[in-house]
Design an enzyme around this catalytic site. Structure first.
Site, mmCIF file in Angstrom:
data_model
loop_
_atom_site.group_PDB
_atom_site.id
_atom_site.type_symbol
_atom_site.label_atom_id
_atom_site.label_comp_id
_atom_site.label_asym_id
_atom_site.label_seq_id
_atom_site.Cartn_x
_atom_site.Cartn_y
_atom_site.Cartn_z
ATOM 1 N N LYS A 33 35.845 35.018 31.462
ATOM 2 C CA LYS A 33 35.237 34.952 32.267
ATOM 3 C C LYS A 33 33.627 35.689 31.630
ATOM 4 O O LYS A 33 33.472 37.029 31.429
ATOM 5 C CB LYS A 33 35.172 36.068 33.999
ATOM 6 C CG LYS A 33 34.195 35.981 34.260
ATOM 7 C CD LYS A 33 34.236 37.349 35.808
ATOM 8 C CE LYS A 33 33.852 38.273 35.777
ATOM 9 N NZ LYS A 33 32.372 38.873 35.681
ATOM 10 N N ASP A 60 30.364 33.329 35.011
ATOM 11 C CA ASP A 60 30.475 33.871 36.419
ATOM 12 C C ASP A 60 28.442 34.502 36.466
ATOM 13 O O ASP A 60 28.656 35.953 36.623
ATOM 14 C CB ASP A 60 31.238 35.326 36.487
ATOM 15 C CG ASP A 60 30.696 35.908 37.524
ATOM 16 O OD1 ASP A 60 30.130 35.788 38.746
ATOM 17 O OD2 ASP A 60 31.342 37.136 37.380
ATOM 18 N N LYS A 62 26.921 33.409 39.300
ATOM 19 C CA LYS A 62 26.837 33.608 41.084
ATOM 20 C C LYS A 62 25.317 33.618 41.427
ATOM 21 O O LYS A 62 23.962 33.900 41.757
ATOM 22 C CB LYS A 62 26.743 34.874 41.239
ATOM 23 C CG LYS A 62 28.012 35.165 40.447
ATOM 24 C CD LYS A 62 28.070 37.471 40.901
ATOM 25 C CE LYS A 62 29.167 38.423 40.856
ATOM 26 N NZ LYS A 62 29.374 38.517 38.959
ATOM 27 N N ASP A 65 19.269 30.807 45.355
ATOM 28 C CA ASP A 65 18.882 29.803 45.703
ATOM 29 C C ASP A 65 18.488 28.697 46.465
ATOM 30 O O ASP A 65 18.975 28.595 47.136
ATOM 31 C CB ASP A 65 17.980 29.497 43.824
ATOM 32 C CG ASP A 65 16.639 29.998 43.286
ATOM 33 O OD1 ASP A 65 15.523 29.639 44.784
ATOM 34 O OD2 ASP A 65 16.354 30.479 42.659
ATOM 35 N N THR A 120 31.901 43.576 45.760
ATOM 36 C CA THR A 120 32.929 45.272 46.194
ATOM 37 C C THR A 120 31.924 46.161 45.705
ATOM 38 O O THR A 120 32.369 47.259 46.295
ATOM 39 C CB THR A 120 34.210 44.657 44.755
ATOM 40 O OG1 THR A 120 33.707 44.270 43.626
ATOM 41 C CG2 THR A 120 35.422 43.956 45.815
ATOM 42 N N ARG A 212 37.346 45.761 32.814
ATOM 43 C CA ARG A 212 38.050 47.078 31.712
ATOM 44 C C ARG A 212 39.630 47.387 30.791
ATOM 45 O O ARG A 212 39.787 48.130 29.772
ATOM 46 C CB ARG A 212 37.583 47.883 31.983
ATOM 47 C CG ARG A 212 35.786 48.417 31.734
ATOM 48 C CD ARG A 212 34.923 48.886 32.822
ATOM 49 N NE ARG A 212 35.250 48.798 34.217
ATOM 50 C CZ ARG A 212 35.035 49.124 34.786
ATOM 51 N NH1 ARG A 212 33.824 50.042 34.978
ATOM 52 N NH2 ARG A 212 34.791 48.528 36.033
HETATM 53 O O1 C5P Z 1 36.226 46.049 34.144
HETATM 54 P P1 C5P Z 1 36.917 45.633 35.852
HETATM 55 O O2 C5P Z 1 37.732 45.068 35.453
HETATM 56 O O3 C5P Z 1 35.983 46.336 36.617
HETATM 57 O O4 C5P Z 1 35.880 44.394 35.815
HETATM 58 C C1 C5P Z 1 35.686 43.572 37.080
HETATM 59 C C2 C5P Z 1 35.311 42.427 36.636
HETATM 60 O O5 C5P Z 1 34.879 41.279 38.219
HETATM 61 C C3 C5P Z 1 33.487 42.240 36.397
HETATM 62 O O6 C5P Z 1 33.065 41.351 35.572
HETATM 63 C C4 C5P Z 1 32.283 42.305 37.858
HETATM 64 O O7 C5P Z 1 31.644 42.058 37.654
HETATM 65 C C5 C5P Z 1 33.501 41.308 38.541
HETATM 66 N N1 C5P Z 1 33.104 41.278 39.724
HETATM 67 C C6 C5P Z 1 34.245 42.682 40.615
HETATM 68 N N2 C5P Z 1 33.769 42.378 42.066
HETATM 69 C C7 C5P Z 1 33.067 41.836 43.055
HETATM 70 C C8 C5P Z 1 32.736 40.377 42.056
HETATM 71 C C9 C5P Z 1 33.072 40.087 40.378
HETATM 72 O O8 C5P Z 1 33.603 43.401 39.751
HETATM 73 N N3 C5P Z 1 33.342 40.795 44.520
#
Ligand code: C5P
Length: 235
Positions: A33, A60, A62, A65, A120, A212
């Site tokens: 991603k 990603d 998003k 517009d 989220t 992460r």
């Molecule tokens: O590091 P982590 O596992 O928290 O990363 C989650 C990824 O998913 C990040 O790139 C974050 O921007 C993305 N994301 C999210 N919640 C959403 C949409 C996208 O955590 N609702």
């Protein structure tokens, strides 16, 4: 058989950091991603390079517009030949329809198109007070999912905890791509509504997005493999 896979969130600030990470993933070609941070830092070149190396890409960005702008932006992005791309469902149904139109190439092919429901990071109070949207976050997510489906979108980005209800409303083939994944024995960081990879599978997620827990692990390759195993139901 429907594809289910682990998508690694490559939230890096530069091409160098990304390639240093991918260098540790010996023998694997994970679904990646690419979000705003890396895309704005490295530009479309990074996407072209990764596609040329055979990686599948979820871009990603998003988009949100007016429909005409989103349509034209999607038609430019479509040339990058990514596998998955997204818009905000709150951009309205005409915007999602325009996105799909712009994304569709002359030969009828296009990347999968997803709609982000509520981020989220948005809780009910912020949604009610700042966005002036009444009801619960869950009500809003289900409404946005229905709207996205009516616009011809392929699925939504949502919490694993919302997957069952989305699938009940929109059907099993409507894709649910879910971030908010953590190993049972790991820290939560800034995510709140989290599940393990195994739980996301049980709840019906099609793709899990994991950042992460893999990118910041001491051994990213082992973490990725563990994630895949758990999501495949092998552990
Ligand atoms: O590091 P982590 O596992 O928290 O990363 C989650 C990824 O998913 C990040 O790139 C974050 O921007 C993305 N994301 C999210 N919640 C959403 C949409 C996208 O955590 N609702």
């Amino acid at each position: 058989m429907r594809e289910r896979d682990v998508i690694i969130a490559c939230d890096f600030a530069s091409t160098e950091q990304l390639y240093a990470f991918l260098g540790k993933m010996e023998g694997e070609k994970p679904y990646l991603k690419i979000g705003m941070e890396l895309f704005y830092a490295a530009g479309p070149t990074i996407v072209r390079d990764l596609k040329a190396k055979g990686y599948r890409i979820f871009l990603d960005l998003k988009l949100h517009d007016i429909p005409n702008t989103v349509k034209k932006a999607m038609s430019v992005l479509s040339r990058l030949d990514v596998d998955m791309i997204n818009v905000h469902a709150s951009g309205t149904r005409p915007m999602m329809e325009a996105a799909k139109e712009g994304l569709t190439r002359a030969d009828g092919t296009r990347p999968l198109l997803l709609a982000v429901t509520q981020l989220t990071s948005t809780d009910q109070q912020r949604m009610n007070e700042d966005l002036l949207i009444g009801g619960t976050v869950e009500d809003c997510v289900m409404h946005y999912a229905k709207n996205a489906q009516a616009a011809g979108v392929d699925g939504v980005v949502c919490s694993p905890l919302e997957v069952r209800q989305v699938k009940n409303i929109c059907g099993d083939r409507f894709l649910c791509v879910t971030p908010g994944i953590r190993f049972a024995d790991a820290k939560k960081d800034d995510q709140s509504r989290i599940t393990t990879p195994a739980m996301a599978r049980e709840l019906g997620s099609d793709y899990i997005v994991v950042g992460r827990p893999i990118t910041a692990a001491d051994d990213p390759l082992a973490a990725y493999r563990r994630c895949k195993e758990e999501f495949a139901g092998n552990r």
